[in-house]
Design an enzyme around this catalytic site. Structure first.
Site: not given
Ligand SMILES: NC(=O)c1ccc[n+]([C@@H]2O[C@H](COP(=O)([O-])OP(=O)(O)OC[C@H]3O[C@@H](n4cnc5c(N)ncnc54)[C@H](OP(=O)(O)O)[C@@H]3O)[C@@H](O)[C@H]2O)c1
Length: 246
Positions: A143, A156
């Site tokens: 990120s 984070y």
């Molecule tokens: N969205 C942003 O703006 C952004 C920006 C920079 C980086 N990121 C990074 O991108 C990645 C994905 O983010 P996203 O925005 O797509 O988030 P998201 O839609 O909340 O997806 C997160 C995923 O991780 C799974 N997860 C959460 N806790 C878990 C656990 N304890 N064990 C196994 N699976 C777990 C969730 O599924 P379940 O709830 O079914 O477990 C979900 O599939 C993350 O690493 C985040 O830090 C996101």
């Protein structure tokens, strides 16, 4: 529906929504079978049958909480013994909008367990086989807050700084092998996850809004961090963060 032979299995953690679901769909379109991991078994099963129906690829859903050590160890065992695995996308992760002082210490511990520990252990589980087979890729989702610690809470940003440093070290370690390591800097908007799931290009505007939207608080700082991060990981300015359409 695709009838081409599989070119290996892509493991995607956190595949049940957001960025992970997009990666899953894109890799299947490119001919990979999938092993999808997240906690919500129902969402994973639904996504698996959708992707499988569209692409003809074999898609296995594995429900596991990667912050739970026994469950993490089971996942490690599963992927360590699967020689078909050629890609690991370490995507599962979460942040949090509360300040460091107001955050629950258990939430912060879980954040480190998922964003740092699980990512590190899963890499270790797949790497020996990839090195032996002289092929494979580990993709770690970072990120821009890795270089912008004032944004969100320090745990984070610290966990994502770890992802960047770790991946850079991995890249160096693997440079004499055929195995690749990539850190992905992302700023995305998952407020409308259903649209994001579809991977519709019309949603790439808000999804990849690094430096483009002045309506985002701290957009300028985030844009600068994004540019610095891309330079640091040698990512071409025009290269998309997420793998493109096949
Ligand atoms: N969205 C942003 O703006 C952004 C920006 C920079 C980086 N990121 C990074 O991108 C990645 C994905 O983010 P996203 O925005 O797509 O988030 P998201 O839609 O909340 O997806 C997160 C995923 O991780 C799974 N997860 C959460 N806790 C878990 C656990 N304890 N064990 C196994 N699976 C777990 C969730 O599924 P379940 O709830 O079914 O477990 C979900 O599939 C993350 O690493 C985040 O830090 C996101």
């Amino acid at each position: 529906m695709s009838i081409q032979n599989s070119i290996g299995t892509a493991v995607v953690t956190g595949a049940s929504s957001g960025i992970g679901a997009v990666y899953a769909g894109r890799f299947a379109q490119r001919g990979y079978d999938l092993l999808l991991i997240a906690r919500d078994g129902k969402r994973l099963a639904d996504l698996s049958s959708t992707i499988s129906g569209k692409t003809g690829r074999k898609v296995v859903a594995l429900s596991a909480d990667l912050t739970n050590k026994p469950e993490l160890l089971k996942v490690e065992d599963r992927i360590r013994s699967d020689k078909s695995i050629s890609v690991l996308v370490n995507n599962a992760g979460f942040g949090g909008t509360k300040s460091l002082v107001d955050s629950s210490i258990d939430d912060l511990e879980n954040m480190i367990a998922l964003n740092v520990t699980a990512l590190t252990r899963l890499k270790a589980a797949v790497l020996p086989s990839m090195i032996e087979q002289k092929s494979g890729a580990v993709i770690n989702i970072a990120s821009v807050v890795a270089l912008n610690p004032e944004a969100l809470n320090g745990t984070y940003s610290g966990s994502k700084a770890y992802v960047v440093n770790f991946t850079q070290a991995l890249f160096e370690t693997l440079k004499d092998t055929w195995v690749q390591a990539q850190a992905v800097p992302r700023v995305s908007d998952t407020r409308n996850p259903l649209d994001f799931h579809r991977g519709d290009r019309s949603h790439y505007g808000p999804v990849c809004r690094c430096g483009k939207s002045s309506s985002v608080p701290g957009a300028q700082k985030i844009a600068e961090s994004a540019a610095a991060l891309r330079r640091r990981i040698h990512m071409d300015a025009a290269q998309p963060d997420i793998i493109g359409e096949p």
